[in-house]
Structure formats: C-alpha cells, structure tokens
Motif scaffolding. Structure first.
Motif, mmCIF file in Angstrom:
data_model
loop_
_atom_site.group_PDB
_atom_site.id
_atom_site.type_symbol
_atom_site.label_atom_id
_atom_site.label_comp_id
_atom_site.label_asym_id
_atom_site.label_seq_id
_atom_site.Cartn_x
_atom_site.Cartn_y
_atom_site.Cartn_z
ATOM 1 N N UNK A 7 -3.462 8.328 -1.290
ATOM 2 C CA UNK A 7 -3.584 7.473 -0.360
ATOM 3 C C UNK A 7 -2.670 6.586 -0.185
ATOM 4 N N UNK A 8 -1.946 5.817 -1.127
ATOM 5 C CA UNK A 8 -0.923 5.034 -0.925
ATOM 6 C C UNK A 8 -0.085 5.151 -2.450
ATOM 7 N N UNK A 9 1.272 5.273 -1.984
ATOM 8 C CA UNK A 9 2.315 5.399 -3.289
ATOM 9 C C UNK A 9 2.014 4.182 -4.224
ATOM 10 N N UNK A 10 2.177 4.253 -5.455
ATOM 11 C CA UNK A 10 2.256 3.292 -6.507
ATOM 12 C C UNK A 10 3.651 3.199 -6.833
ATOM 13 N N UNK A 11 4.483 4.059 -7.040
ATOM 14 C CA UNK A 11 5.909 4.051 -7.560
ATOM 15 C C UNK A 11 6.772 3.373 -6.460
ATOM 16 N N UNK A 12 8.004 3.054 -6.874
ATOM 17 C CA UNK A 12 8.658 2.735 -5.995
ATOM 18 C C UNK A 12 9.143 3.553 -4.748
ATOM 19 N N UNK A 13 9.036 3.185 -3.591
ATOM 20 C CA UNK A 13 9.540 4.162 -2.792
ATOM 21 C C UNK A 13 10.996 4.414 -2.490
ATOM 22 N N UNK A 14 11.096 5.789 -2.162
ATOM 23 C CA UNK A 14 12.570 6.427 -1.459
ATOM 24 C C UNK A 14 12.492 5.968 -0.057
ATOM 25 N N UNK A 15 11.559 6.168 0.687
ATOM 26 C CA UNK A 15 11.555 5.821 1.993
ATOM 27 C C UNK A 15 10.187 5.579 2.546
ATOM 28 N N UNK A 16 10.081 4.848 3.550
ATOM 29 C CA UNK A 16 8.624 4.621 4.076
ATOM 30 C C UNK A 16 8.328 5.459 5.368
ATOM 31 N N UNK A 17 7.406 6.243 5.430
ATOM 32 C CA UNK A 17 6.907 6.945 6.410
ATOM 33 C C UNK A 17 8.013 8.054 7.210
ATOM 34 N N UNK A 18 8.385 8.664 6.415
ATOM 35 C CA UNK A 18 9.494 9.474 6.739
ATOM 36 C C UNK A 18 9.197 10.906 6.685
ATOM 37 N N UNK A 19 8.214 11.190 5.849
ATOM 38 C CA UNK A 19 7.710 12.745 5.440
ATOM 39 C C UNK A 19 7.158 13.426 6.784
ATOM 40 N N UNK A 20 7.563 14.522 6.857
ATOM 41 C CA UNK A 20 6.990 15.320 7.926
ATOM 42 C C UNK A 20 5.884 16.489 7.361
ATOM 43 N N UNK A 21 6.199 17.124 6.307
ATOM 44 C CA UNK A 21 5.303 18.095 5.872
ATOM 45 C C UNK A 21 5.410 18.431 4.326
ATOM 46 N N UNK A 22 4.304 18.534 3.862
ATOM 47 C CA UNK A 22 4.004 18.840 2.232
ATOM 48 C C UNK A 22 3.861 20.349 2.221
ATOM 49 N N UNK A 23 4.699 20.872 1.156
ATOM 50 C CA UNK A 23 4.240 22.238 0.797
ATOM 51 C C UNK A 23 4.004 22.423 -0.623
ATOM 52 N N UNK A 24 2.826 22.568 -1.075
ATOM 53 C CA UNK A 24 2.624 22.883 -2.529
ATOM 54 C C UNK A 24 1.961 24.239 -2.904
ATOM 55 N N UNK A 25 1.715 24.406 -3.998
ATOM 56 C CA UNK A 25 1.162 25.896 -4.557
ATOM 57 C C UNK A 25 -0.242 25.818 -3.942
ATOM 58 N N UNK A 26 -0.731 24.834 -3.255
ATOM 59 C CA UNK A 26 -2.353 24.907 -3.146
ATOM 60 C C UNK A 26 -2.467 24.742 -1.763
ATOM 61 N N UNK A 27 -1.462 23.884 -0.931
ATOM 62 C CA UNK A 27 -1.903 23.773 0.584
ATOM 63 C C UNK A 27 -0.403 23.545 1.252
ATOM 64 N N UNK A 28 -0.583 23.534 2.577
ATOM 65 C CA UNK A 28 0.386 23.001 3.547
ATOM 66 C C UNK A 28 -0.158 21.858 4.240
#
Lengths: 215, 220
Positions: free
Chosen positions: B158-179
């Motif tokens: 729901x919300x990252x707990x580790x220090x961020x690389x960037x805020x609100x920039x990801x477009x798509x997530x591809x894993x072994x289970x889902x797109x």
C-alpha cells in the motif's frame, strides 16, 4: 609553455587535505598510474569526488583501502567493501548523490553556474535540507556546484597543447571533471605534436588542461 | 518455479512492451533478461549510462576490450549505429526525457507508483548510482521482479516503508504472477500468470488491486 610533466611532479601538486575529482568509472578511464603513485607517497586526508569508488584493489578504491581519504562524494560504493566498512566505523564521511545530479553539479562548477535545478531526488532523502525552487508551477531541487583543487583525468591521446581524445566508454566522467578543478592533470597514453589531432575530433579542448603526464 | 524460468517469463512479457526504434535502459540483474527476447521485427537501442547508446552482445571470451564496459562493469560490444558520449550527456539523455523505457528491479513498490530499490537502512547501502535519475527521467518505468521476497513476503505494498528512489514514477509492474499498471484510480491488475488464481495473488500482494471483469493470462 610545455604542459608535459613527469609523474613525481604531478604527485607533488596534490597536498594532504586536497579535494580531488577522479575521472573514471569502475576503474575504466581512471588515472591508475597517478593513483598508484599517490598510494606509494601516502598523501592523506583527501576529499574524493568520483562516480563510484571502484574496487578495493583497483582504481580509486586503492586510496580508500590505504586510508588516505576522509571524505567521499559518490553515487555508488557497492563494489568497494573498504568504503562501506570505513563509512560504518565512522572514519570515512560518505555523501551519496544521484549520478546524473553529481555530474551536473561538477559541470556547473566548471561552467560558472550557481547550481542546477532537478526533479531527481524530490520526495527522497536526497532532498533533505535542500532548497526547493518552483519554476512555472513545477518543483525542483537546487543542487549546488561541486568543484575541487585537482582533477585527475585519463585520456587516450593528447596533443602538446592538452587537447584530449578518449577511448570508448573510458571517456565517462573525464570530460566533465576536466572542467571543474583549479588544476587539471591528465594521464595520457600517447602525446602527439600539435596539429596531428583533427580539431573536429577533440572532446576536451586544451583550455581545460594544465598538465599532461605520459603513461 | 525455477529461477531461470521466472526470469524468462518476466523478460518475455516486458519485451512485448517495446516498440520499433525505442531507446531503452535496462537495470542490472533480472531486467537484463529483456534483451534476450526482443521481437525479431523491431530494432531497439540499449543505453548504458556510463556513456553508450547501442550496446551489443557480450564479447566472445578473449576478445574483451578493456575500455568498453556497461554500467554494471561487464564487458560489452557495440552494435551498428552505436555512439559514445560522456556520462553527463548520458544523464542528460535520461533526465531530459529522451529514454522511452527503463526496466529496473525493486525492493518494494507501492500502489501510488513509489519505488524503493536503493538501500536497506543499517544493512545495505550501495548507493543509488543512476537509479534516481532513471526513474525520474525515463518516459516509462517498468519494474521487473519476483512477486514476493525470498521469505514469501509481499513487495507490492500500500505504501513503501524503505527509503524511496523516486515518488510516483512507476508505470508498470511485471512479476512472475501478474502484470499491474499504476493508474490514477489505483493499481490495476491487467494480466495474471497462467496457473495463478486471483486468491493466490491477493494473498501475496499487500496493495489494493483493481480487478477487471475480463482478465487475460500471460506466460502460458
């Protein structure tokens, strides 16, 4: 005036406490002979500005392994255990900066700019303590210029006026760092007479170069 | 599932996102798999941020060039039409919005498109390298990763707990289970891996998923 000097003279220009811009990336395109001579001489308390701290026994990492550096500004230290060990025991102060930001800060110092405005780092720890500037409705971080006393550069070829040509990805940070120091020292594989390099091919004009050290 | 098969499945699916003529930057690790699955009918140029556009295949053993490496320090070759430049220009290409797509790994990613992939406080501090610049500057940011961490815990939060690389920039997530696509409404499940059920997926995803009526499969 000739810009060509020998290794011993080059090393004598770098004092304890000097800040040094090190060209190179993961030891490719770095002034390895000058670094080896610095290790041998043992010049201390250096501030190192570099993209990455290379490896424990290769590139700029040798100076850290030999405990000659007390401050590092870099974007990556993951390939060098000594940097991480000394950072964790408190003997080495490390400032981590996004790679593109670091290079633009150096370019700014060499170009007479008061800093750069960038979106990189907004909303992250990189933004802590930094001024945010709004331009036409968009926020940017103000990143200040980074210059140094000395730049240690590696080139493939130079003419006697200090015009430089690099080799492939060994170019990396060298042309930028060559712009931003009080004295720029270049380790070069081959020095040719003036007139032999095509002006169209020169990447770093000799105006940025103070000394050439033949490899 | 076998790690090599997981990599291949993710690589093949992300390669389908590429268009002819794209300029692409692949992060180290799993993202490099994408280069092995470029559709034959398109040409793509890969950038390495130390200063090259047009990275070619790995050199044959014995023919490595000491002046020719990628951003991970590995030896490379160049393809026809390649160019060399300094690293500052390389990051101007990235930060100026000239890279069509970057593919990176993640420690955590959340439903708002926030990404954490550069440090674990107290444990691992390698430095951000070029990741912050890439995530902020590239036109599309695609995350390639295994759906869960090695302990089976959720990495899509729901919300990252580790220090961020960037805020609100990801477009798509591809894993072994889902797109999954980050949209203005939330995290949209676009495709599910063949053989994975929605219940299984929900059980290992902390983020809220928007699930459409029609859900295609991939990786079969």
């Amino acid at each position: 005036m000739s810009k060509i000097i020998q290794l011993e003279q080059a090393i004598s220009l770098i004092n304890s406490g000097s800040s040094v811009l090190f060209g190179g990336f993961l030891s490719v395109g770095c002034a390895e002979r000058i670094i080896d001579a610095l290790v041998k001489k043992g010049t201390k308390d250096l501030t190192m500005i570099v993209i990455a701290t290379d490896y424990d026994n290769k590139g700029v990492g040798k100076l850290i392994t030999n405990r000659q550096v007390n401050k590092v500004i870099a974007s990556h230290i993951g390939t060098n255990k000594a940097t991480q060990t000394q950072m964790n025991d408190g003997s080495l102060k490390v400032t981590l900066t996004p790679q593109g930001t670091l290079l633009e800060q150096i370019r700014a110092a060499g170009s007479g700019l008061g800093g750069v405005l960038t979106e990189t780092g907004l909303g992250t720890v990189v933004a802590e303590g930094k001024q945010i500037v709004n331009v036409d409705g968009r926020d940017y971080l103000l990143e200040k210029p980074i210059g140094a006393d000395i730049a240690l550069i590696k080139a493939y070829k130079a003419d006697e006026k200090g015009n430089l040509v690099y080799s492939k990805t060994a170019r990396n940070s060298n042309p930028i760092m060559a712009m931003a120091a009080k004295k720029t020292i270049v380790e070069v594989d081959e020095i040719v007479p003036v007139g032999e390099l095509d002006p169209e091919q020169i990447i770093t004009p000799g105006v940025f170069v103070d000394y050439l050290v033949p490899a | 599932m076998d790690k090599a098969l997981i990599k291949k499945k993710i690589g093949i699916r992300i390669a389908q996102e590429l268009s002819d003529g794209d300029f692409v930057n692949l992060g180290i690790g799993l993202p490099t798999e994408v280069a092995n699955h470029i559709p034959e009918e398109i040409e793509v140029f890969f950038q390495s941020e130390n200063g090259i556009m047009g990275v070619g295949a790995a050199p044959k053993p014995g023919s490595e060039d000491k002046d020719l490496i990628n951003a991970g320090g590995g030896y490379i070759t160049v393809k026809r039409g390649a160019s060399y430049f300094d690293t500052c220009l390389s990051f101007a290409i990235i930060r100026g919005g000239h890279i069509d797509m970057t593919v990176l790994g993640a420690l955590q990613v959340d439903q708002h498109g926030n990404l954490a992939n550069w440090m674990i406080p107290g444990k691992l501090v390698p430095g951000m390298g070029g990741a912050m610049d890439l995530v902020t500057g590239a036109k599309r940011v695609i995350i390639a990763m295994e759906h869960c961490d090695k302990y089976g815990k959720a990495k899509i939060l729901k919300s990252c707990t580790l220090p961020l690389t960037a805020k609100g920039q990801v477009s798509l997530i591809v894993t072994d289970k889902a797109v999954m696509e980050i949209t203005g409404q939330g995290l949209l499940l676009k495709e599910i891996a063949a053989g994975t059920t929605i219940e299984e997926l929900k059980a290992c995803t902390e983020a809220d998923l928007l699930i459409p009526d029609h859900l295609p499969t991939f990786g079969d």
